[in-house]
Design a protein around this motif. Sequence first.
Motif, mmCIF file in Angstrom:
data_model
loop_
_atom_site.group_PDB
_atom_site.id
_atom_site.type_symbol
_atom_site.label_atom_id
_atom_site.label_comp_id
_atom_site.label_asym_id
_atom_site.label_seq_id
_atom_site.Cartn_x
_atom_site.Cartn_y
_atom_site.Cartn_z
ATOM 1 N N MET A 1 45.046 49.797 30.157
ATOM 2 C CA MET A 1 43.911 49.348 30.934
ATOM 3 C C MET A 1 44.440 48.708 32.211
ATOM 4 N N GLU A 2 43.873 49.113 33.349
ATOM 5 C CA GLU A 2 44.367 48.587 34.623
ATOM 6 C C GLU A 2 43.216 48.098 35.500
ATOM 7 N N PHE A 3 43.404 46.893 36.039
ATOM 8 C CA PHE A 3 42.537 46.367 37.081
ATOM 9 C C PHE A 3 43.265 46.560 38.402
ATOM 10 N N LEU A 4 42.503 46.815 39.455
ATOM 11 C CA LEU A 4 43.075 46.970 40.787
ATOM 12 C C LEU A 4 42.457 45.908 41.687
ATOM 13 N N LEU A 5 43.306 45.158 42.386
ATOM 14 C CA LEU A 5 42.848 44.123 43.300
ATOM 15 C C LEU A 5 43.280 44.483 44.720
ATOM 16 N N HIS A 116 40.081 41.247 26.197
ATOM 17 C CA HIS A 116 40.233 40.991 24.762
ATOM 18 C C HIS A 116 39.931 42.229 23.926
ATOM 19 N N GLN A 117 39.002 43.062 24.383
ATOM 20 C CA GLN A 117 38.762 44.324 23.686
ATOM 21 C C GLN A 117 40.014 45.208 23.741
ATOM 22 N N ALA A 118 40.645 45.251 24.904
ATOM 23 C CA ALA A 118 41.877 46.043 25.056
ATOM 24 C C ALA A 118 43.008 45.443 24.222
ATOM 25 N N PHE A 119 43.126 44.117 24.206
ATOM 26 C CA PHE A 119 44.168 43.471 23.386
ATOM 27 C C PHE A 119 43.980 43.819 21.912
ATOM 28 N N GLU A 120 42.736 43.835 21.441
ATOM 29 C CA GLU A 120 42.456 44.182 20.042
ATOM 30 C C GLU A 120 42.854 45.623 19.743
ATOM 31 N N ARG A 121 42.762 46.494 20.744
ATOM 32 C CA ARG A 121 43.181 47.901 20.568
ATOM 33 C C ARG A 121 44.682 48.074 20.796
ATOM 34 N N LYS A 122 45.381 46.964 21.032
ATOM 35 C CA LYS A 122 46.830 46.959 21.281
ATOM 36 C C LYS A 122 47.202 47.684 22.565
ATOM 37 N N GLU A 123 46.291 47.679 23.546
ATOM 38 C CA GLU A 123 46.553 48.297 24.838
ATOM 39 C C GLU A 123 47.249 47.312 25.763
ATOM 40 N N LYS A 124 48.063 47.841 26.648
ATOM 41 C CA LYS A 124 48.657 47.038 27.711
ATOM 42 C C LYS A 124 47.594 46.864 28.802
ATOM 43 N N VAL A 125 47.464 45.639 29.295
ATOM 44 C CA VAL A 125 46.499 45.343 30.346
ATOM 45 C C VAL A 125 47.286 44.919 31.587
ATOM 46 N N THR A 126 46.993 45.571 32.721
ATOM 47 C CA THR A 126 47.726 45.257 33.947
ATOM 48 C C THR A 126 46.775 44.950 35.099
ATOM 49 N N LEU A 127 47.313 44.212 36.056
ATOM 50 C CA LEU A 127 46.632 43.942 37.320
ATOM 51 C C LEU A 127 47.529 44.447 38.420
ATOM 52 N N ASN A 128 47.036 45.395 39.204
ATOM 53 C CA ASN A 128 47.796 45.959 40.316
ATOM 54 C C ASN A 128 47.234 45.380 41.612
ATOM 55 N N ILE A 129 48.059 44.614 42.341
ATOM 56 C CA ILE A 129 47.610 43.930 43.547
ATOM 57 C C ILE A 129 48.151 44.664 44.775
ATOM 58 N N LYS A 130 47.219 45.053 45.677
ATOM 59 C CA LYS A 130 47.589 45.769 46.916
ATOM 60 C C LYS A 130 46.799 45.186 48.077
ATOM 61 N N SER A 131 47.281 45.491 49.297
ATOM 62 C CA SER A 131 46.487 45.091 50.472
ATOM 63 C C SER A 131 45.834 46.324 51.070
#
Length: 131
Positions: A1-5, A116-131
């Motif tokens: 799971m990835e968030f993009l900022l 927390h849903q992703a953590f329960e599925r044992k997924e890696k959660v990331t935040l990708n920060i760009k300008s």
Amino acid sequence: MEFLLHRTYFKEGTNGALFYKNHFMGFVIELPWFENKKQVSCIPEGEYILKPRFSEKFKHHLQLENVPGRSLILIHPANDARTELKGCLAPVGHLNGIGKGLYSRPLFQKILSYCHQAFERKEKVTLNIKS
């Protein structure tokens, strides 16, 4: 799971737009860029792993792992980067200035729920920060 900022830098602070699966979620406020100096600067751009964390002050929140030269970089509710953050990131539902926003807690709770849903599925959660 990835968030993009996607960040925009200003002298007074840093504002960003947060996306998940190419859908806009809300905004993120941070301190201005001051060469990654502890407690006065936002963190460098890059990809960070998010982990769950609990403290008495913030209760359930998120911590970014492996931030160069920094520790305890958190994602927690706040509405004013200058007065409430020391290098951390705060989601806000609405921007009302540079490094300032409103409705932090509702957006934070939504992000925390996704994570927390992703953590329960044992997924890696990331935040990708760009300008």
